[in-house]
Structures are given as structure tokens and as C-alpha cells.
Design a protein around this motif. Structure first.
Motif, short mmCIF file in Angstrom:
data_model
loop_
_atom_site.label_atom_id
_atom_site.label_comp_id
_atom_site.label_asym_id
_atom_site.label_seq_id
_atom_site.Cartn_x
_atom_site.Cartn_y
_atom_site.Cartn_z
N ARG A 1 37.75 35.49 28.59
CA ARG A 1 37.25 36.86 28.46
C ARG A 1 36.13 37.04 29.48
N TRP B 1 37.89 50.59 36.05
CA TRP B 1 38.05 51.48 34.91
C TRP B 1 38.94 52.67 35.25
N ASN C 1 49.72 52.20 28.42
CA ASN C 1 49.24 51.14 27.53
C ASN C 1 50.36 50.32 26.90
N GLU D 1 40.73 39.40 28.23
CA GLU D 1 40.06 40.69 28.03
C GLU D 1 38.92 40.81 29.03
N TYR E 1 35.23 43.04 29.49
CA TYR E 1 34.24 43.93 28.89
C TYR E 1 33.30 44.44 29.97
N ASN F 1 39.14 51.37 24.87
CA ASN F 1 40.02 50.30 25.31
C ASN F 1 41.17 50.88 26.11
N ASN G 1 43.69 45.74 29.09
CA ASN G 1 42.90 44.69 28.45
C ASN G 1 41.41 44.83 28.73
N TRP H 1 37.73 46.70 27.88
CA TRP H 1 36.91 47.43 26.91
C TRP H 1 35.66 47.95 27.63
N ASN H 2 35.47 49.26 27.57
CA ASN H 2 34.27 49.90 28.13
C ASN H 2 33.31 50.17 26.99
N LYS I 1 36.77 43.34 16.78
CA LYS I 1 36.67 44.69 17.35
C LYS I 1 35.91 45.66 16.44
#
Length: 243
Positions: free
Chosen positions: A124, A153, A161, A179, A181, A197, A200, A202-203, A222
């Protein structure tokens, strides 16, 4: 033990303290901060001091954001980039008014020790903004992308998705990590007030610098934790553009 990823703070110490209380953070938890600790609300220097103290009792990972780079440069040279001063930097300078030169030096060391990215044992990736290399962060040609890039992003929010990670159409730069982040680009720009999301990625920058909240996410379950809206915690302050 939980691992919580925490979004952009932007000088909002009241939001940070509230968030850690809401999440019921203990010394058993690992805290991974994705950068932009300063610039915006009036407690930027106080946020850094708080994080320095927090790191003495908790397992913390601090990723460096673009605003942190600007603040670090100012602490080192005494000169503030005009772009930085116009985007929250002036508030940061003012927050240091009561800090001694020795305290400022301690903060400079804290900024200098920050990581540009972090990869855990489960592949990750935690990074402030993004990267562009199809071979992953280790092959990135320009390290400034780690704290300024928005193309990562921009790419994932336009993706289907339903596309699987083993598909030939899945972007190669995403395949290196289970993932990713990030912060940097507020989700409120997309009319969403919680971590988003896409693919893969996550903002977790939910616009604490502006009209949003400060957020944390348990990266395993999550589960999301959020402070109050920062402008409500600082009602006497006028938010400025801190992008």
C-alpha cells in the motif's frame, strides 16, 4: 492495532485534536499522515509542535506535501515564496510569531525528516499527490510530482471502476500497489465531503483547508472518521485559497 491514514490538516489543530478523539486513537494505532500540515488556519506552527510531541508516544509516518516544502524552505532561508505566501503561507508565518529560533530549528528538522512516500508490507502506497512513472515511485523522474502531481487522481476518477487490476487496460502505474492513499486534491472539488475511492486509489483530502472536514480512514476496514467542518471550528477566520 489499527492503521489510520489522515488527510491534509492545513493548520487546523482544533480539527486534528477533535479527529483523534473521535477516532479514539490509542498508542496501539499507527498514524500515517499524507502531508500539508501547514498553511490555512491559524495554528500551523502549533500543528507541527503537536505532531512532534505525538510522534514521541505514537507510531507515526509523516509524508511531505507541497505546502510543507514551502514552509521548510522559509524556515531554512527566511524567504517566503510569493506563491506560498498568497496560498496560506502568510498565516503560517504569523503562527510562528511566538516561537523561538530554537523551536523553529526543531521544526525545520521535523520537515527535513519527512518521507516523500511510504510503502507498507502489503504494497500500500501513501503519497501526498501522485506520480507519473509507469514503473512506480522508485522510477519517478521528477520527485516534485510526489507532492504536486494531480494526474494520478485525474486519471482514476475517469476510469471504469469495473476494470480489474489484471486487465491489460488497467494503468501500469497502478499495478505496483494494492492500494494508494493520497491527499492534495480536495474531494469537495467533486462535491463529496468524505474520502473518495476510484480504482485502487483513496483520496483522503476532504477539504479541511476550505469548507470541508479533516478525515481519517482505517485502511483495513475502510471505516471513516471526520472532524467538524473546519470553518466552524475557526469561526473568526476567513478561509483563503490554499490549493
Amino acid at each position: 492495532m489499527r492503521t489510520l491514514a489522515i488527510g491534509d490538516i492545513h493548520g487546523g489543530l482544533k480539527g486534528l485534536k477533535q479527529l483523534l478523539e473521535i477516532a479514539k486513537v490509542t498508542i496501539e494505532d499507527q498514524l500515517i499522515f499524507v502531508g500539508d500540515y501547514v498553511d490555512g488556519w491559524s495554528d500551523s506552527a502549533q500543528v507541527i509542535q503537536y505532531l512532534i510531541e505525538l510522534s514521541k508516544t505514537h507510531d507515526c509516518v509523516f509524508i511531505k506535501g507541497n505546502h510543507d516544502v514551502w514552509c521548510e524552505d522559509w524556515l531554512r532561508t527566511g524567504d517566503g515564496d510569493p506563491v506560498w505566501l498568497a496560498h496560506g503561507g502568510q498565516e503560517t508565518v504569523e503562527s510562528y510569531a511566538s516561537f523561538s529560533e530554537d523551536e523553529k530549528k526543531q521544526h525545520l528538522y521535523f520537515f527535513a525528516d519527512m518521507s516523500l512516500y511510504h510503502i507498507d508490507d502489503h504494497k500500500r502506497l501513501f503519497i501526498h499527490a501522485g506520480f507519473t512513472s509507469m514503473h512506480g515511485v522508485e522510477k519517478e523522474y521528477n520527485f516534485r510530482n510526489f507532492y504536486f502531481d494531480r494526474t494520478l487522481w485525474e486519471m482514476v476518477v475517469t476510469m471504469n471502476n469495473n476494470l480489474k487490476q489484471d486487465s491489460e487496460l488497467y494503468p501500469n502505474r497502478l499495478k505496483h500497489y494494492s492500494e494508494i492513499y493520497i491527499g492534495h486534491t480536495p474531494t469537495i472539488n467533486f462535491y463529496v465531503d468524505k474520502p473518495m475511492n476510484a480504482a485502487n486509489v483513496w483520496n483522503i483530502d476532504t477539504g479541511a483547508a476550505f469548507t470541508g472536514r479533516l478525515s481519517a480512514i482505517n485502511i483495513d476496514t475502510k471505516e471513516i472518521f471526520q472532524s467538524d467542518v473546519l470553518k466552524d471550528l475557526y469561526p473568526d477566520e476567513i478561509g483563503r485559497n490554499k490549493s
